[in-house]
Design a protein around this motif. Structure first.
Motif, PDB file in Angstrom:
ATOM      1  N   GLU A   1     -12.073   0.250  -7.407  1.00 13.20           N
ATOM      2  CA  GLU A   1     -11.034   0.333  -8.444  1.00 13.20           C
ATOM      3  C   GLU A   1     -11.596  -0.019  -9.812  1.00 13.20           C
ATOM      4  O   GLU A   1     -11.208   0.569 -10.826  1.00 13.20           O
TER       5      GLU A   1
ATOM      6  N   SER B   1     -11.451   2.137 -13.218  1.00 10.45           N
ATOM      7  CA  SER B   1     -10.950   1.601 -14.490  1.00 10.45           C
ATOM      8  C   SER B   1     -11.999   1.730 -15.585  1.00 10.45           C
ATOM      9  O   SER B   1     -11.661   2.012 -16.742  1.00 10.45           O
TER      10      SER B   1
ATOM     11  N   ARG C   1      -6.858   2.280 -12.086  1.00 12.25           N
ATOM     12  CA  ARG C   1      -6.310   1.794 -10.822  1.00 12.25           C
ATOM     13  C   ARG C   1      -6.483   0.294 -10.625  1.00 12.25           C
ATOM     14  O   ARG C   1      -5.910  -0.268  -9.714  1.00 12.25           O
ATOM     15  N   GLY C   2      -7.323  -0.346 -11.403  1.00  7.60           N
ATOM     16  CA  GLY C   2      -7.655  -1.742 -11.150  1.00  7.60           C
ATOM     17  C   GLY C   2      -6.466  -2.673 -11.281  1.00  7.60           C
ATOM     18  O   GLY C   2      -5.472  -2.378 -11.950  1.00  7.60           O
TER      19      GLY C   2
ATOM     20  N   SER D   1      -7.708  -4.053 -16.601  1.00  6.93           N
ATOM     21  CA  SER D   1      -7.072  -2.793 -16.173  1.00  6.93           C
ATOM     22  C   SER D   1      -5.581  -2.809 -16.483  1.00  6.93           C
ATOM     23  O   SER D   1      -5.014  -1.791 -16.903  1.00  6.93           O
TER      24      SER D   1
END
Length: 948
Positions: free
Chosen positions: A575, A579, A599-600, A605
């Motif tokens: 993730e 990001s 997505r982090g 993020s």
């Protein structure tokens, strides 16, 4: 003189024209540098042309001087070379036109002697005069276009007569003056108020100044004011070259240089020379805003630093959106070269495993073609070796087997066959002796024959359903054969785990690439991605990320995720790579694409998702993210003032704020809701974008919209939030000053309108401070800006109220903590959306319907760019008008006039509609200018496009 010559040698020429008195004033023209004007005690003004110093030409403007008048000051116009102004001690200021050699106009200062005068450095029609009279020490600003008998403005600050002043050549809003009261004042002509005093040196105890030197000056300027201090200044001047530097002359025989750049003032606005002539600012999403000194345009552009990455990302997004996973994988294989064997193998297997009959296709991809194998088997012929016959069974064995069969003891018969090395006969007899005997016989067969025939281990694993043992004992060098066996005989529910087990064995053997293929066949992304991640890390050199390698990594993971068709949670380290990729794309202006890959769950993020959600592409970013992101920060109220009411203070919970934030609508500009006065009772839950806050003055709860800045005391109902007010139109440019001297104009300059900033305003609490009284000018001004952060450059009331003057605070203890505001309703948004404009009462509904009908007709007409802008202004006016009608801001009389105006528009009677609008402007402009201007644009456009 600079060359060291004596006085006679340095003399260029002598001019003798003032025969009846001393020369009292002298000035050189800055526009025509060889022109010099002098004024004498005889009241005469002489103009000398020094183009040829050996033979100067002196002229005298026509007109007789006033008896007893003495010229005290001269000033050449800063814009027109043939205009010069002269002032005398009778209070008369004459503006001479040297071309016609006669006065252009005269200004009379009520018989008060004028000590100094100066022209505006940038406006050739503005003249400033100073009075030396102790009874009325004033600075008067004259606008020659408006009046020659009454000044445009008068400034009072000195307590005694003004001796000298100087207009700043680098900032025409700054003025410096000195007077007999021993003060040197810096003025702000924008507010017409003094903003600072130039300090004096501490008086010397043992000074060496000769008081006798002050006698003549005291007699010159009148009795009474010069004996208080020898430091009294009688002349001030701005440096024409050094910005912010001034010189002063005092009666203690000192010439001092000062700088106002570090002077603390009440202005709150920097001087013009400190304002940048050009500038640039970088924003989120690769946005760069710049302005230059050549033109007045502000340029906004997106700067792309990683052009290769952006091109690859755009190509991937376009191709992937238009094809299936299998087609995309096939295209990727076609783009790869022969050298990129590793990448080609990954994409080829990715294409196969997402086919409909993936396991059958996998056999062929591994090199096992069933048709070719069947054909080869049908053509195979074995050549028997000499003596290669089956083992011969003895007579004793035959008899024993026969007897066992007679009595039905198949187990004994099978045992006899095995001992006589007749495995084929044993298997046939075991098939008749039951499943237990059959299984035991098969096991003994495979145990004895597998070392001689390796293929029997495969048969044994298939028959006994022990594929895990096959994987455990398989040769890692022949992993493709093992994978083909698993694909052919493995059960659907066991196939993924068997592929993972094979991949683990390959990983242990050091073949990570082949292990990645097995993990891909098992649809195990979390294991397959480890190899891709290792390749990415190896591509990074010197601690910097290879962005193209990062792009390839994201592409493989994204395609694999789409092929799986389900939401798969990625590991935190994966993730973080997504990001990082999203951050780079956002910096290049690819905000929507960045929103897909951010997505982090770490703080960086979450902040990035929030910025994408609030960016210029907010609506599209929200669609890419799927849901509004959580607020990345904790909301904490700070600087809460003491309560002024006995009412309990409701506490605003952080969870409620975050919930309101999460419910904020995707679009940043929607129609404003109907006012709280007409809203229906609302539930406990706030509408999207709204949050509850506490008024620090009264302790009461009020409600604010985070997106639009709208505030209200009433709890809002569910409705779209209004958009910010549109930006103000640019002010018209100043007219040329040269044409004004032909004939004297009589028009006052237009005053610039100030626009109200779109900021969150704090509503008024009448309950905290008792009954509301009539607001003063200061209260109205503060109310206009909603007690927010506003410059005090043009409003000293705000400066005295807040002290917001930059890093210094010249107000001392006079600064108050909380401003008084008037009881005014929040502003109405001008966002036009016919689907969200509120409905009106039955008697007012024809107004809305008629205006929307006119707009609909005009939208269908052929419009130029100017017409579209005019229509947009009209739509804004309609939006504000209808919303204000909905909350009851218009009285019955104005509502009736508006209804008549709309009926006239619908009847194509544009003249009557324009007349009604003009009448409303003349009578109610102050309270309804926010929609009257837009209605005017609508009438003008309708007249042009619909008049027949």
């Amino acid at each position: 003189m600079l060359a060291g010559k004596d006085e006679d040698a340095a003399l260029v020429c002598k001019i003798e024209g003032h025969g009846h008195g001393a020369v009292k004033a002298l000035a050189f023209s800055k526009l025509d540098t060889h022109m010099m004007a002098t004024g004498g005690s005889d009241g005469q003004v002489l103009v000398t042309d020094l183009s040829n110093p050996s033979a100067p030409v002196t002229t005298m403007p026509a007109g007789e001087p006033s008896p007893g008048a003495e010229v005290t000051s001269l000033a050449w116009n800063t814009q027109v070379a043939h205009i010069v102004a002269a002032a005398d001690n009778s209070g008369l200021v004459t503006v001479w036109d040297l071309k016609s050699k006669k006065p252009w106009c005269e200004l009379r200062a009520d018989g008060v002697a004028v000590s100094d005068l100066a022209w505006n450095p940038t406006q050739g029609l503005h003249l400033l005069t100073a009075s030396v009279d102790d009874r009325n020490p004033l600075l008067k600003l004259w606008d020659l276009r408006a009046s020659t008998s009454h000044p445009l403005a008068t400034m009072a600050g000195h307590s005694q007569g003004i001796l000298s002043f100087s207009w700043c050549p680098h900032d025409d809003t700054l003025l410096l003056s000195c007077a007999k009261d021993n003060r040197t004042i810096l003025w702000d002509l924008y507010t017409l108020q003094p903003i600072a005093d130039l300090p004096h040196d501490e008086p010397q105890q043992n000074g060496h100044s000769d008081p006798s030197q002050l006698q003549d000056s005291s007699q010159l300027f009148g009795a009474g004011g010069l004996s208080s201090s020898q430091q009294k200044r009688y002349d001030v001047r701005w440096s024409p070259l050094k910005r912010g530097v001034i010189s002063t002359c005092s009666f203690d025989r000192k010439v001092q240089a000062h700088s106002v750049n570090g002077l603390a003032t009440k202005c709150g606005r920097p001087p013009k020379w400190l304002k940048p002539s050009s500038g640039v600012s970088c924003g989120f999403g690769g946005q760069v805003i710049s302005f230059g000194s050549v033109d007045k345009n502000v340029t906004m552009e997106t700067v792309v630093e990683q052009a290769t990455l952006v091109a690859a990302s755009q190509e991937f997004e376009a191709a992937f959106a238009a094809t299936t996973v299998m087609e995309f994988c096939q295209d990727m294989m076609g783009k790869l070269t022969r050298v990129e064997v590793d990448e080609k193998q990954i994409w080829s297997f990715m294409q196969v495993i997402f086919e409909t009959n993936a396991r059958a296709q996998l056999l062929g991809h591994l090199g096992f073609q069933p048709e070719q194998i069947a054909e080869a088997a049908s053509k195979y012929e074995e050549i028997s070796a000499p003596g290669g016959t089956s083992p011969v069974m003895s007579k004793t064995a035959e008899e024993t087997i026969k007897k066992a069969l007679v009595v039905g003891n198949f187990e004994a018969a099978v045992e006899c066959c095995i001992r006589s090395n007749n495995m084929a006969d044993a298997l046939i007899l075991a098939s008749c002796g039951g499943s237990e005997l059959w299984a035991k016989t098969q096991e003994r067969y495979f145990a004895s024959e597998a070392p001689k025939r390796p293929f029997l281990s495969i048969v044994g694993a298939v028959i006994t359903n022990q594929m895990a043992d096959l994987v455990e004992k398989s040769d890692t060098a022949a992993w493709q054969e093992t994978l083909a066996i698993l694909s052919t005989y493995g059960k659907s529910e066991e196939f993924p785990s068997l592929c993972v087990a094979l991949g683990d064995r390959l990983e242990e053997a050091g073949d990570s690439r082949s292990a990645c293929i097995c993990y891909m066949c098992a649809s195990s992304l979390d294991r397959a991605v480890l190899y891709w991640q290792a390749k990415l890390e190896s591509a990074n050199v010197g601690g910097s990320t290879d962005l193209i390698a990062l792009h390839k990594f994201v592409v493989k993971v994204s395609v694999f995720l789409k092929g799986l068709g389900t939401q798969v949670a990625l590991a935190p380290d994966i993730e973080s790579k997504f990001s990082e990729y999203a951050k780079v794309l956002a910096e290049q202006g690819e905000l929507i694409t960045a929103a897909k890959y951010c997505r982090g769950s770490d703080e960086e993020s979450r902040i990035l998702r929030d910025r994408l959600y609030r960016s210029k592409d907010s609506q599209y970013c929200l669609a890419a993210m799927g849901a509004a992101p959580d607020f990345p920060y904790s909301m904490v109220q700070v600087n809460r003032g003491p309560a002024r009411s006995a009412r309990p203070k409701p506490q605003v919970q952080q969870q409620q704020q975050q919930q309101a934030y999460a419910q904020q609508p995707s679009t940043q500009a929607q129609a404003a809701p109907a006012p709280a006065a007409r809203s229906q009772p609302s539930s406990d839950q706030l509408p999207p974008g709204w949050m509850a806050l506490q008024d620090p003055t009264s302790g009461m709860t009020y409600y604010a919209n985070q997106t639009t800045g709208e505030t209200t005391w009433e709890k809002p109902v569910a409705a779209p939030a209004p958009a910010p007010m549109p930006a103000p139109a640019p002010a018209p440019m100043a007219q040329n000053n040269h044409a004004a001297y032909g004939t004297q104009a009589q028009h006052q300059p237009a005053q610039q309108q100030q626009t109200q900033p779109a900021q969150v305003q704090q509503p008024v609490a009448n309950g905290a401070g008792g009954p509301a009284s009539t607001p003063s000018r200061q209260q109205k001004l503060v109310s206009k800006y909603g007690d927010s952060f506003v410059t005090s450059s043009s409003h000293p009331e705000l400066g005295a109220q807040y002290g917001n003057v930059g890093t210094s605070n010249p107000y001392g203890a006079q600064r108050q903590g909380i401003a008084a505001v008037s009881d005014k309703k929040p502003p109405v948004s001008g966002t036009y959306n016919p689907n969200t404009i509120p409905n009106l009462e039955e008697s007012e509904q024809p107004i809305k319907e008629g205006l929307l009908e006119i707009v609909s007709i005009l939208e269908g007409a052929q419009l130029s760019a100017g017409d579209k802008k005019q229509l947009s202004e009209g739509q804004k006016g309609i939006a504000v008008l209808v919303k204000r009608l909905a909350r009851g801001d218009l009285d019955d009389e104005i509502t009736g006039k508006v209804l008549t105006l709309v009926n006239a528009l619908r009847a194509r009677d544009f003249a009557s509609a324009a007349a009604i609008q003009t009448g409303l402007v003349n009578s109610d402009w102050r309270n309804h200018k926010d929609w009257l201007k837009g209605i005017k644009n609508l009438i003008q456009l309708a007249t042009k496009k619909l008049y027949t």
